[in-house]
Structures are given as structure tokens and as C-alpha cells.
Design an enzyme around this catalytic site. Structure first.
Site, PDB file in Angstrom:
ATOM      1  N   HIS A 189      -7.072  -0.289  -2.617  1.00 41.10           N
ATOM      2  CA  HIS A 189      -6.834   0.127  -1.605  1.00 41.10           C
ATOM      3  C   HIS A 189      -7.916   1.389  -1.312  1.00 41.10           C
ATOM      4  O   HIS A 189      -7.786   2.575  -0.779  1.00 41.10           O
ATOM      5  CB  HIS A 189      -5.199   0.908  -1.872  1.00 41.10           C
ATOM      6  CG  HIS A 189      -4.090   0.047  -2.121  1.00 41.10           C
ATOM      7  ND1 HIS A 189      -3.430  -0.411  -1.318  1.00 41.10           N
ATOM      8  CD2 HIS A 189      -3.894   0.375  -3.657  1.00 41.10           C
ATOM      9  CE1 HIS A 189      -3.067  -1.230  -1.459  1.00 41.10           C
ATOM     10  NE2 HIS A 189      -2.967  -0.719  -2.988  1.00 41.10           N
ATOM     11  N   SER A 200       2.625  -0.705  -2.701  1.00 44.12           N
ATOM     12  CA  SER A 200       1.743  -1.505  -2.761  1.00 44.12           C
ATOM     13  C   SER A 200       1.878  -2.847  -2.843  1.00 44.12           C
ATOM     14  O   SER A 200       2.504  -3.289  -1.825  1.00 44.12           O
ATOM     15  CB  SER A 200       0.534  -1.162  -3.946  1.00 44.12           C
ATOM     16  OG  SER A 200      -0.725  -2.307  -4.312  1.00 44.12           O
TER      17      SER A 200
END
Length: 295
Positions: A184, A75
Site C-alpha cells: 500500500h 487489504s
């Protein structure tokens, strides 16, 4: 955060101070003393995590640690990897992730979105659960962290339904995460469009070390493609299992986690037992890592 490492390596604090100068705030004081509520805000968490990863990498470098053959980041850690691979300058990355965080929070105000970790269900079961519990709202599997460990994200109500359903379905654990944005998932698409504009305005070099990207578990040498992948990452799942598998497929047998803890080290061991993983968040870890890399 990295207090022990900072005692041994002054450049840790210096790295946080460098990031703080970009942000106009005392980032080192914040990670050292809190308050925790401020650290949990994504506008603070993202620059702090970036600084932590870069600080560890710098410690590795000054100790003569060998150059990796490939890098990856989970991430936000993908930005750290790109800094360490010389694709982004540290200052540009700090400003960029701070803006990334702001855009994410604006896209979904605090309380309207959530994330939860589900343990003990396979990927297909989590996907089916999300489809069943969405009820017209956004609810997606967003982090494939390890076999049997998936993070979901979406609207707060949908995530709450999914957590209850997961527990009823026999999940070993289903817990809402202490984050302020649902990363996300599709709720981040508006933020991604704006982030793409900021990405277009900064210089990105061809990575000096290949970086495996979250979106497709592949590498990119074209700066334009790097920009595209970073924008897509905001609303796409983190395919961490595939990223680790891609690293191992290159013949890598020893991997190091550069950051403030050892979460990825544990995930790596679960993903590929043939891959030796070590963390570098404290002085003993750095020393042991140097020895392991030399043997």
C-alpha cells in the site's frame, strides 16, 4: 488456521483444497502444518487468507446466517468480500491474488521493503514522522486501522528510522511487522500497473451485496470502477477507520468478521463503540453469531 472450525464443518478443508487445486499445491496441508516461513511468504499468505475468509462465509451460509446489507475487507480481504458478494468467482480470485502477491514481491525483493505498526500516535503525528524520516526514500502511512493505530510502509531503512523516532516520540508501541513486502505504498506502483492488466482479463460482476472499498471508503457497482479501485489499492492507504464508519453510517449495528481470527473485531470496537462486532473463526463464534443476528 481454522482447525476447530474445520472439525465441525468439512467445507472449510474443502474450500482450501479448492484453492489449492487452482494453485497446484496442497494449501490445507500448509496452513495446518507449516512450515511457518513458507506461510509468511506473501505468495502463500494471500491465497490462504482469501480461502480462510471464504470458508467462514460458506459456513455462515450453510447455517442459514442472514445476508449482510454491506461488506468490506481489509487489504487482501477486499477480494474476499468481492467473492462473497458474487463479484468475483472464487477460482478467479485465488488465481488473481496469487498473481497479485507475485507481482508485489517482484516489485520489492525480500529485505528491501518493510512495514511497521505504530500505536499511541495520532494520524497527523504519524504523517509528520514519515515526512521527517523519509530522507528521500519512500515512507508512508498505509493502514489507518483504528484511532491511534497506524501502519507505515516503505524502504527497510526508512521504516527502521521511523520506528526509532516513534519510540522517541512516545509511541506506546512501534514494531516492524513480519511481512515480506511493503504493501500500500508507492513502491507498489509498478506492481499495480501489471495487476491492472490481469484485472482487465477476468470477469467482474456488479456486486450482489455492496462492498466498501479501502481506497475511498465508498461502494462501486460498475465493474470497471471495481477494477480501478483494486489496482489503486495496491499503492494507496487502507482507510479502515473510514470504511467502518461508512458501514455504521448506513445504520448497521451488528458486524461479523469472517476470517481466521478476531483482529478486525477488536478494531471495530475501537472505531465505533456503538457497533457490535463479532468474529466467526470457531464453532462457538458461529453459533453465537447466529443467535445475535436473530435477535
Amino acid at each position: 488456521m481454522l482447525a476447530d472450525l474445520a472439525t465441525a464443518y468439512p467445507l472449510v478443508q474443502a474450500t482450501f483444497e479448492e484453492a489449492g487445486s487452482v494453485l497446484g499445491r496442497d494449501l490445507w496441508q500448509l496452513v495446518s502444518s507449516g512450515p511457518a516461513a513458507e506461510l509468511d511468504r506473501t505468495e502463500t499468505t494471500q491465497p490462504a487468507m482469501l480461502a480462510a475468509g471464504v470458508a467462514v462465509w460458506r459456513c455462515w451460509q450453510v447455517q442459514g446466517g442472514p445476508r449482510p446489507v454491506v461488506m468490506a475487507g481489509h487489504s487482501l480481504g477486499e477480494y474476499t468480500a468481492l467473492v462473497c458478494a458474487e463479484a468475483l468467482t472464487f477460482a478467479d480470485a485465488v488465481a488473481l491474488v496469487a498473481e497479485r502477491a507475485r507481482l508485489m514481491q517482484v516489485a520489492v525483493p525480500v529485505g528491501q521493503g518493510a512495514m511497521a505498526a505504530l500505536l499511541g500516535l495520532d494520524d497527523a503525528a504519524v504523517g509528520a514522522l514519515c515526512a521527517e524520516q523519509a530522507e528521500g526514500e519512500v515512507l508512508e502511512a498505509v493502514n489507518y486501522n483504528a484511532p491511534g493505530q497506524v501502519v507505515i510502509a516503505g524502504t527497510s531503512a526508512a521504516v527502521a528510522r521511523a520506528v526509532a523516532a516513534a519510540r522517541a516520540a512516545g509511541a506506546k508501541r512501534a514494531v516492524v511487522l513480519p511481512v515480506s513486502v511493503p504493501s500500500h505504498c508507492a513502491l507498489m506502483r509498478p506492481a499495480a500497473l501489471q495487476l491492472a492488466e490481469h484485472l482487465a482479463a477476468i470477469r467482474i460482476n456488479t456486486p450482489a451485496i455492496p462492498v466498501v472499498h479501502n481506497v475511498n471508503a465508498g461502494t462501486a457497482s460498475d465493474p470497471a470502477q471495481v477494477r480501478e479501485l483494486l489496482a489503486r489499492q495496491l499503492y494507496s492507504p487502507v482507510r479502515w477507520v473510514e470504511c467502518v464508519q461508512a458501514i455504521a453510517a448506513q445504520g448497521v449495528t451488528l458486524a461479523f468478521e469472517a476470517g481466521p481470527g478476531k483482529v478486525l473485531t477488536g478494531l471495530g470496537k475501537r472505531i465505533d463503540r456503538c457497533l457490535e462486532t463479532r468474529s466467526l473463526f470457531d464453532p462457538p463464534g458461529v453459533i453465537e453469531g447466529l443467535v445475535a443476528a436473530a435477535t
